[in-house]
Scaffold this active site. Structure first.
Site, PDB file in Angstrom:
ATOM      1  CD  GLU A   8      -2.743  -1.375  -0.061  1.00  0.00           C
ATOM      2  OE1 GLU A   8      -2.919  -0.409  -0.817  1.00  0.00           O
ATOM      3  OE2 GLU A   8      -3.163  -2.522  -0.328  1.00  0.00           O
ATOM      4  CG  HIS A  44       2.617   5.185  -8.788  1.00  0.00           C
ATOM      5  ND1 HIS A  44       2.176   4.109  -9.508  1.00  0.00           N
ATOM      6  CD2 HIS A  44       2.987   6.111  -9.713  1.00  0.00           C
ATOM      7  CE1 HIS A  44       2.283   4.375 -10.806  1.00  0.00           C
ATOM      8  NE2 HIS A  44       2.767   5.583 -10.949  1.00  0.00           N
TER       9      HIS A  44
HETATM   10 ZN   LIG Z   1      -2.585  -2.977  -5.008  1.00  0.00          ZN
END
Ligand SMILES: [Zn+2]
Length: 594
Positions: A387, A393
């Site tokens: 996570e 990201h």
């Molecule tokens: Zn994922």
């Protein structure tokens, strides 16, 4: 635990989205007004460069506000699903998305229909419009596939009555279908359903697995014709829609939306097909490790290793993850550390009525949020790493892009999370001198490759076959689907597994066959992640900057061009090959340890 018993530092801080209900209400009201404004701009939109730009800006602003409203409502609803107020609020925000979609129905067709010369003149006249160039180009790729005005109107109206098969399948499978009772670990007869079937397949007790497997498929077999009719209708709908728009096939239409060529889909299948020996080796190893004379389909999920008794505190998990990501440099590590320790990105522990599982959420202009249900297992550390990969990201995408180009696509969505998971596993393997722990980690890695690379590719191959048969005028009957599904399983399981006859009915319980060529992306993502991890581990710092560039692309480039920033060429079979080689090496390591 009750939510009130949890210390504040372990609960996420949604006050940063809205500090009060008044602030939320104010934005909610504003969203309603903006939606009305959108609806009122249909005639105006293409009158001038300025009007065109203002309409796009209005859409961006509206979407940002609605996303923020929804984020606030659903995060608060998820930590206490019994709280009806937030549940209702969440539903109201979903309605806002629908209302916005309805109000903006004219935008895409107008962008697509715009004359090329006019558009180029507008870019010169109003350089600010450049901010939308990529968004505009994505829409205009569809130009060759558009129908005339009356055709498009018809298609828009038809949308209302399309796509019902998936819902029918779900309602039938999860609400109406009743399975024969099965036996649990104590030998007691208990109800069987789709929700508890998989946990039964993970049982150490073979009798439990056999009972669940037999009873589940006995029921499915009785409804094979109904399921085939649904799937036939679904595939027919997709292939017909693709034909109307003059795509070469439904597969071409679907990958067109992903901005990738269908050769990626075909490469994946071809490369996996050339490497069946690796999965056969895995099943041979499984058979040996389980000590069974015959490995049956109901043994595929049987655990190879015992659960690890060792418990890890949340603080230990955080340190393990931070230590894993320090390879990405200071900005990555410090931002994540600050987010976890000071900015309260994460809602850590399970509490009464909290949503299960884990996810990462985030919208532009707001910090990332992670929902966990941390219970001190090794698996929970892996989930945190996964996570955190999504959240970072999102962080890099949002930081380096305008709101209209920040969000990355599904095609790359599972790359950063899987990279972190793999790096953590490798780190723990390097550092551990406990063989039971090593076996556990290697087994998890094998499960990941088996489930994400081979199984999803098998589904992708079956999906392609179904659509191709339908495009050839064949009717997808229960017999045809079961026969083809059995054949494809034979190929993917090989001689090490006794292919029980009932597995021919498994296609009925796979909801993904109604996702229109979605699952191949699970497989390509793990291949990209595996190739990235290999580069990080062999090239170190020199490569890491390229990886950060990939994370920073957001939606500003196509998924293939984004991955190229990290030297990953998805058009080359090398990427899939590298992941298969890694799988093979993990099998070998596990084999040596047992
Ligand atoms: Zn994922």
């Amino acid at each position: 635990m009750k939510r009130n018993d949890i210390e504040t530092q372990y609960k996420w801080n949604t006050d940063l989205i809205y500090s009060s209900k008044e602030a939320f209400d104010k934005d909610f009201e504003k969203a309603g007004k903006l939606i009305k404004e959108i609806a009122g701009r249909e005639v105006l939109m293409c009158e001038s460069a300025r009007a065109f730009y203002d309409t796009l800006e209005l859409l961006t602003e509206t979407e940002l506000i609605i996303t923020k409203l929804y984020e606030y409502a659903h995060l608060n609803s998820d930590v206490d699903t019994a709280d009806n107020a937030f549940l209702a609020l969440s539903g109201k925000c979903e309605n806002l998305f629908r209302e916005m979609g309805a109000a903006a129905y004219y935008v895409s067709p107008k962008i697509i229909a715009l004359d090329e010369k006019v558009l180029e003149r507008w870019y010169e006249e109003l350089p600010r419009l450049e901010a939308y160039r990529r968004n505009i180009e994505i829409e205009r790729r569809y130009k060759p596939y558009m129908l005339d005005d009356s055709g498009e109107k018809l298609m828009a109206q038809m949308q209302m009555c399309l796509g019902s098969q998936e819902n029918t399948r779900d309602v039938f499978s999860y609400a109406d279908l009743k399975f024969e009772d099965t036996i649990d670990e104590t030998g007691k007869r208990v109800p069987l359903n789709e929700a508890n079937y998989v946990p039964f397949m993970f049982s150490h007790n073979r009798e439990v697995r056999i009972s669940a497997f037999t009873n589940l498929y006995k029921t499915y077999a009785q409804f094979a014709n109904t399921y085939a009719a649904l799937l036939n209708g679904y595939v027919k709908e997709k292939t017909t829609l693709a034909k109307i728009r003059k795509f070469a096939s439904s597969l071409e239409a679907s990958v067109f939306a992903d901005e990738v060529p269908s050769s990626i889909y075909d490469n994946l299948i071809a490369c996996v097909n050339q490497n069946m020996q690796v999965i056969y080796d895995y099943y041979a190893l499984k058979k040996k490790a389980l000590g069974v004379d015959e490995l049956h389909m109901y043994d595929i999920y049987a655990p190879l290793v015992a659960e690890i008794d060792e418990k890890y505190t949340y603080e230990q998990a955080v340190e393990a993850v931070l230590d894993t990501v320090k390879v990405f440099g200071d900005e990555y590590k410090n931002t994540l550390e600050d987010g976890i320790k000071h900015k309260r990105w994460i809602d850590v522990f399970p509490t009464d009525n909290k949503k299960g599982g884990a996810y990462s959420a985030g919208c532009y202009g707001v910090q990332p949020y992670i929902l966990l249900n941390f219970t001190q297992t090794l698996n929970d550390i892996s989930t945190l790493a996964h996570e955190a990969g999504h959240s970072m990201h999102t962080y890099f995408s949002n930081k380096n892009n305008t709101p209209q180009q920040a969000s990355y696509t599904i095609f790359v969505a599972e790359v950063a999370s899987t990279v972190n998971e793999l790096l953590l596993a490798h780190k723990l393997l390097r550092e551990s001198n406990n063989n039971a722990q090593k076996r556990y980690i290697l087994n998890e890695l094998m499960e990941t490759y088996k489930g994400t690379l081979y199984r999803q590719t098998m589904f992708a191959e079956f999906e392609k076959l179904m659509h191709a048969m339908s495009e050839n005028g064949e009717i997808l009957t229960a017999d045809l689907l079961s026969e083809k599904y059995y054949e494809i399983n034979k190929k993917y399981f090989g001689d090490a597994v006794v292919l029980d006859d009932a597995i021919r009915y498994e296609w009925m319980r796979i909801p993904h066959f109604y996702y229109n060529f979605y699952v191949y992306k699970y497989a390509t993502c793990i291949c990209a992640a595996s190739a990235i991890v290999k580069r990080i581990e062999t090239q170190g710092e020199a490569y890491v900057n390229k990886y950060i560039k990939f994370l920073s692309c957001g939606g500003s480039k196509s998924p293939l061009d984004s991955l190229k920033e990290a030297e990953i060429d998805m058009l080359s079979p090398d990427v899939v090959q590298a992941a298969i080689e890694d799988f093979s090496s993990v099998i070998k390591q596990f084999s040596e340890l047992i």
